[in-house]
Design a protein around this motif. Structure first.
Motif, PDB file in Angstrom:
ATOM      1  N   UNK A   1      25.535  20.671  58.518  1.00 46.89           N
ATOM      2  CA  UNK A   1      23.949  20.595  58.072  1.00 46.89           C
ATOM      3  C   UNK A   1      23.426  21.790  57.008  1.00 46.89           C
ATOM      4  N   UNK A   2      23.844  21.608  55.919  1.00 45.73           N
ATOM      5  CA  UNK A   2      23.387  22.831  55.185  1.00 45.73           C
ATOM      6  C   UNK A   2      22.087  21.695  54.270  1.00 45.73           C
ATOM      7  N   UNK A   3      20.946  23.145  54.365  1.00 36.72           N
ATOM      8  CA  UNK A   3      19.941  23.027  53.151  1.00 36.72           C
ATOM      9  C   UNK A   3      20.336  24.457  52.666  1.00 36.72           C
ATOM     10  N   UNK A   4      20.087  23.557  50.687  1.00 40.42           N
ATOM     11  CA  UNK A   4      20.460  24.777  50.200  1.00 40.42           C
ATOM     12  C   UNK A   4      18.963  24.972  49.291  1.00 40.42           C
ATOM     13  N   UNK A   5      18.483  26.353  49.380  1.00 41.52           N
ATOM     14  CA  UNK A   5      17.224  26.769  48.591  1.00 41.52           C
ATOM     15  C   UNK A   5      17.569  27.544  47.562  1.00 41.52           C
ATOM     16  N   UNK A   6      16.368  27.176  46.430  1.00 44.31           N
ATOM     17  CA  UNK A   6      16.603  27.812  45.349  1.00 44.31           C
ATOM     18  C   UNK A   6      14.710  27.391  44.601  1.00 44.31           C
ATOM     19  N   UNK A   7      14.716  29.120  44.869  1.00 46.03           N
ATOM     20  CA  UNK A   7      13.298  29.676  44.075  1.00 46.03           C
ATOM     21  C   UNK A   7      12.324  29.081  44.466  1.00 46.03           C
ATOM     22  N   UNK A   8      12.650  28.579  46.171  1.00 46.57           N
ATOM     23  CA  UNK A   8      11.828  27.864  47.085  1.00 46.57           C
ATOM     24  C   UNK A   8      11.391  25.960  47.318  1.00 46.57           C
TER      25      UNK A   8
ATOM     26  N   UNK B   1      26.137  18.618  41.030  1.00 43.14           N
ATOM     27  CA  UNK B   1      25.152  19.136  40.323  1.00 43.14           C
ATOM     28  C   UNK B   1      25.285  20.459  40.711  1.00 43.14           C
ATOM     29  N   UNK B   2      24.433  20.339  39.115  1.00 43.66           N
ATOM     30  CA  UNK B   2      25.082  22.022  38.597  1.00 43.66           C
ATOM     31  C   UNK B   2      24.705  23.407  39.387  1.00 43.66           C
ATOM     32  N   UNK B   3      23.228  23.083  39.802  1.00 40.94           N
ATOM     33  CA  UNK B   3      22.130  23.813  40.591  1.00 40.94           C
ATOM     34  C   UNK B   3      23.028  24.864  41.856  1.00 40.94           C
ATOM     35  N   UNK B   4      23.955  23.643  42.472  1.00 38.68           N
ATOM     36  CA  UNK B   4      24.588  23.814  44.024  1.00 38.68           C
ATOM     37  C   UNK B   4      26.433  24.465  43.522  1.00 38.68           C
ATOM     38  N   UNK B   5      26.858  23.503  42.282  1.00 35.00           N
ATOM     39  CA  UNK B   5      27.766  24.686  41.645  1.00 35.00           C
ATOM     40  C   UNK B   5      27.920  25.595  41.379  1.00 35.00           C
TER      41      UNK B   5
ATOM     42  N   UNK C   1      13.867  22.962  48.221  1.00 34.10           N
ATOM     43  CA  UNK C   1      15.446  22.213  48.555  1.00 34.10           C
ATOM     44  C   UNK C   1      16.017  21.408  47.761  1.00 34.10           C
ATOM     45  N   UNK C   2      16.771  22.587  47.357  1.00 39.21           N
ATOM     46  CA  UNK C   2      17.600  21.715  46.264  1.00 39.21           C
ATOM     47  C   UNK C   2      19.418  20.998  46.349  1.00 39.21           C
ATOM     48  N   UNK C   3      19.003  21.021  47.779  1.00 39.51           N
ATOM     49  CA  UNK C   3      20.097  20.082  48.009  1.00 39.51           C
ATOM     50  C   UNK C   3      20.575  19.945  49.785  1.00 39.51           C
ATOM     51  N   UNK C   4      20.917  19.222  49.985  1.00 40.12           N
ATOM     52  CA  UNK C   4      21.183  18.524  51.208  1.00 40.12           C
ATOM     53  C   UNK C   4      22.806  18.106  51.994  1.00 40.12           C
ATOM     54  N   UNK C   5      23.587  18.861  52.527  1.00 34.20           N
ATOM     55  CA  UNK C   5      24.430  17.562  52.843  1.00 34.20           C
ATOM     56  C   UNK C   5      24.878  18.247  53.985  1.00 34.20           C
ATOM     57  N   UNK C   6      26.371  18.670  53.694  1.00 28.52           N
ATOM     58  CA  UNK C   6      27.561  18.984  55.294  1.00 28.52           C
ATOM     59  C   UNK C   6      28.779  19.537  53.886  1.00 28.52           C
ATOM     60  N   UNK C   7      29.450  20.170  54.856  1.00 25.99           N
ATOM     61  CA  UNK C   7      31.466  21.593  54.127  1.00 25.99           C
ATOM     62  C   UNK C   7      32.042  20.493  53.184  1.00 25.99           C
TER      63      UNK C   7
END
Length: 254
Positions: free
Chosen positions: A207-214, A230-234, A216-222
C-alpha cells in the motif's frame, strides 16, 4: 488502521503538506515514498504527534488524535513501536538491555517476565544467541534486527519505520524488508514505512503513498506502479535501474 484526512502543515509561509488523504491499512506494509523535501518526514512527525497540523485529522482506528486527552495520548504512545533510521541503539547496553528498555519504561512487569518477553522477540528475529553482546560486537544488519525486536517488544498496534534500510547492503536490506513484512502480518500491525529505497517498494510495497511537493501524487501497490502512465510517478521510480529492468521484462512478456 490509521487514516489521515485533508492533512495540512506549514512552517511560516511555507506549506509543507497540502491536504493529504490516505488510509494506512492494518496487516499491510504501508510505504510512503517521494524525493527529499516531498513531505515524508513531516507527515511521519505529524502522525507521531511531534508536529501539530494546521488543518485535517489523524485517526487511529477511528479515533481522532486531536480529540485525545493527555492520558489517551500517553496510552497511544505505548501502542506505537518505532524503528529509527540509524537503529538508535544504546552503545553502553547489551542487546538484551536495549530490547528490554521499552519494557522497563512503559510496564511494571516482574524481572522474570521481562526476560521472557525479551527472549521471545530476540528469538523471533533470530538473535537469541547475541543477547549478551554489545551493538559494536554485531553487524549492521544484526543491529537493525535488534532495533526491530525493541520496536515490537511491547506488542504495538502501530509500527513506524524511518528509512529502515539506510546503510545496509541490498541483500541485508531484503532480509530486513521481509522481516518487517512478516512481523506486520503475523501480529496484524499497522506498519508505516518511510523510504526512498525502490527495492523495498518492489519487495513489500503493498500500500503505497507517493508524495510530491506536499501532495499525494499517486497511491496504489507494487504491481500497479509498474502499470501507471503517470509521468510524475514514472519520472521518480524509473531512476532506479532495477525498475527499468523489471519494466523492460514486462514489456517483453517475460
Amino acid at each position: 488502521m490509521i487514516e489521515i484526512k485533508n492533512l495540512k502543515k506549514r512552517f511560516g509561509d511555507e506549506e509543507i503538506l497540502k491536504g493529504i488523504d490516505f488510509v494506512f491499512e492494518t496487516g499491510k506494509t504501508n510505504l510512503v515514498i517521494g524525493q527529499s523535501g516531498s513531505g515524508k518526514s513531516v507527515l511521519l512527525k505529524c502522525m507521531l504527534g511531534l508536529f501539530t497540523p494546521e488543518e485535517g485529522t489523524i485517526e487511529y482506528d477511528g479515533n481522532s488524535y486531536s480529540d485525545f486527552t493527555d492520558e489517551e495520548k500517553r496510552a497511544l504512545r505505548q501502542e506505537i513501536g518505532m524503528l529509527f533510521q540509524g537503529g538508535a541503539l544504546f552503545d553502553s547496553m547489551t542487546v538484551e538491555e536495549n530490547v528490554m528498555f521499552p519494557l522497563r519504561m512503559f510496564t511494571k512487569k516482574r524481572k522474570k517476565d521481562l526476560h521472557e518477553r525479551v527472549n521471545e522477540v530476540l528469538k523471533r528475529v533470530n538473535l537469541e544467541d547475541s543477547a549478551k553482546k554489545f551493538p559494536s560486537e554485531i553487524s549492521g544488519g544484526m543491529q537493525k534486527r535488534v532495533a526491530i525486536a525493541r520496536a515490537i517488544v511491547n506488542k504495538p498496534k502501530y509500527l513506524f519505520c524511518d528509512e529502515p534500510n539506510s546503510g545496509l547492503d541490498p541483500h541485508t536490506a531484503t532480509i530486513i524488508d521481509n522481516l518487517i513484512h512478516d512481523i506486520t502480518v503475523e501480529y496484524d500491525i499497522t506498519t508505516v514505512i518511510i523510504t526512498h529505497d525502490m527495492n523495498s517498494l518492489l519487495e513489500i510495497g503493498e500500500n503505497i503513498a507517493f508524495l510530491k511537493d506536499g501532495v499525494l501524487a499517486w497511491k496504489g501497490d507494487k504491481t500497479q506502479i509498474f502499470k501507471t502512465d503517470d509521468k510524475t510517478v514514472t519520472d521518480f521510480v524509473y531512476t532506479s535501474d532495477l525498475f527499468k529492468k523489471v519494466r523492460e521484462a514486462q514489456n517483453q512478456g517475460l
